[in-house]
Each structure stands twice: as structure tokens, then as C-alpha cells.
Design an enzyme around this catalytic site. Structure first.
Site, short mmCIF file in Angstrom:
data_model
loop_
_atom_site.label_atom_id
_atom_site.label_comp_id
_atom_site.label_asym_id
_atom_site.label_seq_id
_atom_site.Cartn_x
_atom_site.Cartn_y
_atom_site.Cartn_z
N SER A 1 17.74 20.38 -3.78
CA SER A 1 18.35 21.32 -4.72
C SER A 1 17.22 22.10 -5.38
O SER A 1 16.05 21.68 -5.33
CB SER A 1 19.10 20.52 -5.80
OG SER A 1 19.45 21.34 -6.90
N TYR B 1 20.19 13.46 -12.08
CA TYR B 1 20.17 14.31 -10.88
C TYR B 1 18.78 14.90 -10.63
O TYR B 1 18.28 14.86 -9.50
CB TYR B 1 21.20 15.42 -11.10
CG TYR B 1 21.49 16.31 -9.92
CD1 TYR B 1 22.51 15.99 -9.02
CD2 TYR B 1 20.79 17.49 -9.71
CE1 TYR B 1 22.81 16.83 -7.96
CE2 TYR B 1 21.07 18.33 -8.66
CZ TYR B 1 22.09 18.00 -7.78
OH TYR B 1 22.39 18.84 -6.72
P1 NAD Z 1 30.75 17.62 -2.84
O1 NAD Z 1 31.20 16.87 -4.03
O2 NAD Z 1 31.60 18.73 -2.30
O3 NAD Z 1 30.48 16.62 -1.63
C1 NAD Z 1 29.72 15.44 -1.81
C2 NAD Z 1 30.24 14.40 -0.84
O4 NAD Z 1 29.44 13.21 -1.02
C3 NAD Z 1 31.69 14.00 -1.13
O5 NAD Z 1 32.46 14.05 0.05
C4 NAD Z 1 31.58 12.59 -1.67
O6 NAD Z 1 32.68 11.76 -1.35
C5 NAD Z 1 30.29 12.10 -1.00
N1 NAD Z 1 29.71 10.98 -1.72
C6 NAD Z 1 29.46 10.90 -3.05
N2 NAD Z 1 29.04 9.67 -3.39
C7 NAD Z 1 29.02 8.96 -2.22
C8 NAD Z 1 28.69 7.61 -1.93
N3 NAD Z 1 28.36 6.73 -2.88
N4 NAD Z 1 28.79 7.21 -0.64
C9 NAD Z 1 29.18 8.06 0.33
N5 NAD Z 1 29.51 9.34 0.09
C10 NAD Z 1 29.44 9.78 -1.16
O7 NAD Z 1 29.29 18.13 -3.20
P2 NAD Z 1 28.34 19.26 -2.57
O8 NAD Z 1 28.22 20.33 -3.57
O9 NAD Z 1 28.72 19.59 -1.17
O10 NAD Z 1 26.95 18.47 -2.61
C11 NAD Z 1 26.34 17.94 -1.46
C12 NAD Z 1 24.86 17.80 -1.71
O11 NAD Z 1 24.30 19.07 -1.99
C13 NAD Z 1 24.52 16.90 -2.91
O12 NAD Z 1 23.39 16.10 -2.60
C14 NAD Z 1 24.17 17.91 -3.97
O13 NAD Z 1 23.26 17.39 -4.90
C15 NAD Z 1 23.54 19.01 -3.14
N6 NAD Z 1 23.51 20.29 -3.84
C16 NAD Z 1 24.69 20.88 -4.24
C17 NAD Z 1 24.63 22.10 -4.89
C18 NAD Z 1 25.86 22.80 -5.36
O14 NAD Z 1 25.71 23.74 -6.14
N7 NAD Z 1 27.05 22.42 -4.93
C19 NAD Z 1 23.39 22.70 -5.14
C20 NAD Z 1 22.24 22.08 -4.72
C21 NAD Z 1 22.31 20.87 -4.06
#
Ligand code: NAD
Length: 239
Positions: free
Chosen positions: A121, A134
Site C-alpha cells: 500500500s 495497518y
Molecule cells: P477487500 O476487503 O475487498 O478484500 C480483502 C479480502 O481478504 C476479503 O475477501 C477478506 O475475506 C480476505 N481476508 C481478510 N482477512 C482474512 C483472513 N484472516 N484470512 C483469509 N482471508 C482474509 O479488500 P481490498 O481493498 O481488496 O484489499 C486487499 C489488499 O489490498 C489488502 O492487503 C489491502 O491492505 C490492500 N490495499 C487496499 C487498498 C484499498 O484502497 N482498497 C489500498 C492499498 C492496499
């Protein structure tokens, strides 16, 4: 293998990798979304809580590409940050990637090729208030990724981070209200001032844009890119 592939960025990565020819192991805590994502791309669903390190041994070890993506957010000032949430974030977003590397690297080393993509991120490179768990986890993931790059180099294995700004996914939708409360502003201001305030490009990123970089890092022209962190952040870290 893509963790957290039932939703958001992970699901987009799974779709893009499958379109590029991979058989994708969809790993997620949520059984329904894992099954739906796997079915849509002819992949295999694995329902696992990655916080439980002892379960990681049940996941396949024979994978060529590992995308460490599963994660979640918790927004609270340090003085009120629940210690159990802090610990859980480190388990899912640092310990699980470490255990998955331990599990899958032997196969990659044996075949002389492997790709690790860590969905970090901007918060792996920059801090924001109220995100102690985070920001700590993402900075740790950056370090883990670099060690994997150094150790993997002689085995044909690259390891990189992808560093998105705000991507429109359920993770972000869920934190708009929490950020509004923490900052004492309304939801619209959270999007315009907090989420897009530091980005030069004033729109959220699409999950497919992060997936495209992930697939590119696994393709034929990026074997010399390793130990890198690639911002997909609309200019946030340029400022
Ligand atoms: P999201 O909530 O849409 O998806 C996250 C997925 O991870 C979900 O399906 C959830 O069930 C799964 N998950 C969570 N805890 C878990 C566990 N203990 N075991 C197995 N699965 C688990 O989120 P997203 O926005 O797609 O985020 C995905 C990644 O991208 C994360 O690491 C997040 O930090 C990173 N990220 C997101 C953003 C953003 O703005 N959305 C920005 C930078 C980085």
C-alpha cells in the site's frame, strides 16, 4: 495462489492471472466469495483463516506465483487502538505472508522460477494517522518482500510490492464512516480530503489497475525487477 481472492483487489488479481493462463488457488476466509470467485475463473477455492498460522500447512505448496493480498483495516487513534486488533492485523498481513513464503518457496526454488507479489500500500511507504496496525503491518511486509528478493534471486524468484493508494473496494467503503468519526468530518469530506487529498489524480483506483501491474510482474519482461515497491498511487508519493 492469491490470498484474499474472494473480493476486491485479490479477486481482480485472480481474474487477471487466470486470463493469462494460470490455474488459480483462491484463498479466503469467506467461503461463499471464495467459491464464487474460483468458479468464475475455473480455479480452486480454499477457505482458510490466515490468522491461524497452523492452517497454512493445509494450503498447496506447489505454487509458482504467490500473491499476498489478504488484509483488513482498523481505524482508531493509538491511545484507543485495541491490542487484539493490532495483533490480528500483524497475523493476517505479516505472519501469514511469511508462513506462505516458507511453504511455497521450496517448490519455486526446485523449478528455478517463481514470482512473489505482495499487495502492500502507499501505507507501506507513508504513514497516516489512526492506522497504527495497518501502517505497521505494511511497512513490515515491505521488509519481508525485500528479504525474499535477496534470497530468491539465485533461484529465479522475484519478490516485489505493489503500492496502491485508495482503491474502490469493500475494504475502503467500510472505512469511510470510521474515518469520518475519527477525523470529526462527514463522509464526503473523507473521500475528497482524506482519501484523495494527497493524490494528484483525483479519483480512486480500480482493482483491475492493480491486477494489471501484478500480472505484468509475473510476465516475461520483468525478471530483472525485484525487491522493488511500485506505487500505483496517482502521484501521492511523488509529492
Ligand atoms: P477487500 O476487503 O475487498 O478484500 C480483502 C479480502 O481478504 C476479503 O475477501 C477478506 O475475506 C480476505 N481476508 C481478510 N482477512 C482474512 C483472513 N484472516 N484470512 C483469509 N482471508 C482474509 O479488500 P481490498 O481493498 O481488496 O484489499 C486487499 C489488499 O489490498 C489488502 O492487503 C489491502 O491492505 C490492500 N490495499 C487496499 C487498498 C484499498 O484502497 N482498497 C489500498 C492499498 C492496499
Amino acid at each position: 495462489m492469491v490470498t484474499g481472492a474472494g473480493s476486491g483487489i485479490g479477486r481482480a488479481c485472480a481474474v487477471a492471472l487466470a486470463a493469462a493462463g494460470a490455474l488459480v488457488h483462491v484463498v479466503d476466509l469467506d467461503g461463499e466469495s471464495a467459491a464464487a470467485a474460483a468458479e468464475a475463473i475455473g480455479g480452486r477455492a480454499h477457505v482458510v483463516d490466515l490468522a491461524r498460522g497452523e492452517l497454512i500447512g493445509e494450503l498447496p505448496a506447489e505454487v509458482d506465483i504467490l500473491v499476498n493480498n489478504a488484509g483488513f483495516q482498523h481505524v482508531a487513534p493509538l491511545t484507543e487502538f485495541p491490542p487484539d486488533r493490532f495483533e490480528l492485523i500483524q497475523k493476517v498481513m505479516v505472519q501469514a505472508p511469511f508462513l506462505l513464503l516458507r511453504r511455497t518457496l521450496p517448490h519455486m526454488y526446485a523449478h528455478g522460477w517463481g514470482r512473489i507479489v505482495n499487495i502492500s500500500s502507499v501505507h507501506g511507504l507513508r504513514a497516516s494517522a489512526f492506522k497504527a496496525g495497518y501502517v505497521t503491518a505494511k511497512h513490515a511486509l515491505e521488509g519481508l518482500s525485500k528479504v525474499a528478493a535477496l534470497e530468491g534471486a539465485s533461484h529465479g524468484v522475484t519478490s516485489n510490492c505493489v503500492n496502491p493508494g485508495y482503491v474502490r473496494t469493500p475494504l475502503v467503503e467500510a472505512q469511510i464512516e470510521a474515518q469520518a468519526a475519527a477525523h470529526g468530518i462527514d463522509a464526503d469530506q473523507v473521500v475528497s480530503d482524506v482519501m484523495l487529498g494527497r493524490s494528484a489524480i483525483k479519483r480512486m483506483i480500480r482493482p483491475e489497475e492493480v491486477a494489471a501491474v501484478t500480472v505484468w510482474l509475473c510476465g516475461p519482461h520483468t525478471g530483472y525487477i525485484t525487491g522493488a515497491s511500485i506505487p500505483v498511487d496517482g502521484g501521492w508519493t511523488a509529492a
